[in-house]
Scaffold this motif. Structure first.
Motif, PDB file in Angstrom:
ATOM      1  N   ARG A  70      89.543  19.343  67.795  1.00  0.00           N
ATOM      2  CA  ARG A  70      90.051  19.157  68.984  1.00  0.00           C
ATOM      3  C   ARG A  70      91.436  18.813  69.089  1.00  0.00           C
ATOM      4  N   PHE A  71      92.272  18.937  67.861  1.00  0.00           N
ATOM      5  CA  PHE A  71      93.646  18.908  67.843  1.00  0.00           C
ATOM      6  C   PHE A  71      94.370  20.373  67.798  1.00  0.00           C
ATOM      7  N   ASN A  72      93.444  21.539  67.699  1.00  0.00           N
ATOM      8  CA  ASN A  72      93.897  22.824  67.626  1.00  0.00           C
ATOM      9  C   ASN A  72      93.623  23.689  68.640  1.00  0.00           C
ATOM     10  N   HIS A  73      93.853  23.348  69.936  1.00  0.00           N
ATOM     11  CA  HIS A  73      93.323  24.128  70.945  1.00  0.00           C
ATOM     12  C   HIS A  73      94.252  24.461  71.834  1.00  0.00           C
ATOM     13  N   ASP A  74      95.700  24.424  71.637  1.00  0.00           N
ATOM     14  CA  ASP A  74      96.649  24.875  72.421  1.00  0.00           C
ATOM     15  C   ASP A  74      96.705  26.159  72.320  1.00  0.00           C
ATOM     16  N   PRO A  75      96.864  27.094  73.506  1.00  0.00           N
ATOM     17  CA  PRO A  75      96.999  28.548  73.089  1.00  0.00           C
ATOM     18  C   PRO A  75      98.427  28.774  72.931  1.00  0.00           C
ATOM     19  N   SER A  76      99.550  27.704  72.930  1.00  0.00           N
ATOM     20  CA  SER A  76     100.856  28.275  72.735  1.00  0.00           C
ATOM     21  C   SER A  76     100.972  28.066  71.087  1.00  0.00           C
ATOM     22  N   LEU A  77     100.157  27.275  70.300  1.00  0.00           N
ATOM     23  CA  LEU A  77     100.202  27.265  68.822  1.00  0.00           C
ATOM     24  C   LEU A  77      99.979  28.835  68.080  1.00  0.00           C
ATOM     25  N   PRO A  78     100.654  28.754  67.218  1.00  0.00           N
ATOM     26  CA  PRO A  78     100.353  30.187  66.300  1.00  0.00           C
ATOM     27  C   PRO A  78      99.402  29.967  65.684  1.00  0.00           C
ATOM     28  N   PRO A  79      98.328  31.238  65.418  1.00  0.00           N
ATOM     29  CA  PRO A  79      97.310  31.055  64.634  1.00  0.00           C
ATOM     30  C   PRO A  79      97.540  30.823  63.326  1.00  0.00           C
ATOM     31  N   LEU A  80      96.584  30.172  62.730  1.00  0.00           N
ATOM     32  CA  LEU A  80      96.546  29.593  61.078  1.00  0.00           C
ATOM     33  C   LEU A  80      96.284  30.729  60.125  1.00  0.00           C
ATOM     34  N   GLY A  81      97.165  30.984  59.581  1.00  0.00           N
ATOM     35  CA  GLY A  81      96.824  32.162  58.290  1.00  0.00           C
ATOM     36  C   GLY A  81      96.601  31.608  57.100  1.00  0.00           C
ATOM     37  N   SER A  82      95.295  31.965  56.501  1.00  0.00           N
ATOM     38  CA  SER A  82      94.931  31.826  55.143  1.00  0.00           C
ATOM     39  C   SER A  82      94.910  32.633  53.995  1.00  0.00           C
ATOM     40  N   THR A  83      95.529  33.860  54.484  1.00  0.00           N
ATOM     41  CA  THR A  83      95.720  34.841  53.553  1.00  0.00           C
ATOM     42  C   THR A  83      97.181  34.621  52.751  1.00  0.00           C
ATOM     43  N   LYS A  84      97.077  35.662  51.807  1.00  0.00           N
ATOM     44  CA  LYS A  84      98.117  35.353  50.612  1.00  0.00           C
ATOM     45  C   LYS A  84      99.624  36.035  51.589  1.00  0.00           C
ATOM     46  N   THR A  85      99.508  36.847  52.495  1.00  0.00           N
ATOM     47  CA  THR A  85     100.602  37.449  53.189  1.00  0.00           C
ATOM     48  C   THR A  85     101.112  36.306  54.151  1.00  0.00           C
ATOM     49  N   ALA A  86     100.220  35.574  54.606  1.00  0.00           N
ATOM     50  CA  ALA A  86     100.541  34.631  55.562  1.00  0.00           C
ATOM     51  C   ALA A  86     101.286  33.235  54.893  1.00  0.00           C
TER      52      ALA A  86
END
Length: 314
Positions: free
Chosen positions: A48-64
């Motif tokens: 419920r804390f990360n539903h704002d469409p303006s927030l960037p997506p969280l990346g779990s890859t090595k590149t991110a």
């Protein structure tokens, strides 16, 4: 023999009693089609804390993660240097007479040996060597590694992680790093091994209070006491329990030490305060990550050319 007459539709078997086995009637992705697979034991739960469409997506890859590392100021922009702790002294202010304790660090023939890149090694770092030793005391693989860099046999070799490929361009392979690599007034971080204390008890190693001096306590005044519970904790000593053992000999990082004096001719760097370790220990010096970086930015010129304006100011 006469041919058989076709049966009327009323005499044919019903589709309900004998269903047809045809793949065309039920596509593979039919909503009622049963799909077998491995069920996750920890399914993704809504947050419920990360539903704002303006927030960037969280990346779990090595590149991110690498992009976040470049965006944050967690690594210095240029390489550091290796020094030897010569001891401590004090500087006096000629106006106020204030005494400032300081540590003298000696730089001895620092040269860049190798560049580690993210494409090949997974991270960006500069390999630096200092001092000198007899080539016969080094192995052939290390001698070949130093020969490719065009440097002499080194006594100590260490790595300094830098921020991106821009940090690799701060010093070329084979370049020398002197005391002029640092300038007066800037802040540095030092890393060195602390002085070894040997086997120490709980009071000296962890600051335990010890047992009472009287009231039935005999010959256990400096003992640590109980090491664990009985039935409630499994009748065992939990991992990580603070107990007597070998003390010291660990790497200690001291941040935000101010550079008071720089003697490029003699290779001396005087920093404010104390540096961990005994006299003669190896110290890694690098630009502080929690303070503003010096105005000397890394670039194509070698460290000798960067140090020219520093001689004029000092």
């Amino acid at each position: 023999m006469a041919s058989k007459h076709p049966l009327p539709p009323s005499f044919l078997p019903s589709n309900i009693l004998f269903p047809r086995r045809s793949t065309s009637l039920r596509p593979p992705h039919h909503p009622h089609h049963q799909q077998r697979g491995i069920k996750s034991i920890s399914p993704v739960r809504p947050n419920r804390f990360n539903h704002d469409p303006s927030l960037p997506p969280l990346g779990s890859t090595k590149t991110a993660a690498y992009n976040r590392l470049l965006a944050a100021d967690t690594l210095p922009l240029r390489t550091g240097a290796l020094a030897t702790k010569s001891g401590m002294t004090a500087l006096y202010d000629p106006v106020t007479g204030a005494r400032t304790p300081c540590t003298v660090l000696q730089l001895d023939r620092n040269e860049v040996i190798y560049h580690k890149t993210r494409a090949r090694h997974g991270y960006n770092a500069v390999q630096v060597g200092c001092g000198w030793r007899q080539p016969r005391n080094l192995g052939r693989p290390l001698l070949g590694h130093l020969e490719r860099a065009g440097v002499s046999a080194k006594k100590e070799i260490a790595e300094f992680r830098v921020k991106g490929e821009k940090g690799l361009r701060s010093s070329e392979v084979g370049a020398s790093i002197g005391a002029g690599w640092f300038q007066e007034g800037q802040f540095v971080d030092t890393r060195s091994k602390s002085r070894g204390m040997g086997f120490a008890g709980g009071m000296k190693r962890h600051g335990f209070g010890g047992q009472p001096a009287s009231h039935g306590v005999s010959l256990t005044h400096r003992s640590m006491g109980s090491a664990g519970g009985g039935q409630g904790s499994g009748s065992r000593v939990h991992p990580g329990k603070k107990m007597p053992g070998r003390m010291g000999g660990e790497q200690v990082t001291i941040q935000n030490l101010k550079v008071l004096k720089v003697d490029e001719e003699n290779g001396l760097v005087v920093v404010n305060g104390c540096v961990s370790g005994p006299k003669g220990c190896l110290v890694k010096i690098q630009d502080a990550i929690k303070k503003p970086w010096p105005e000397v930015l890394p670039g194509p010129p070698l460290p000798e050319t960067v140090a020219e304006p520093l001689r004029a100011t000092t």
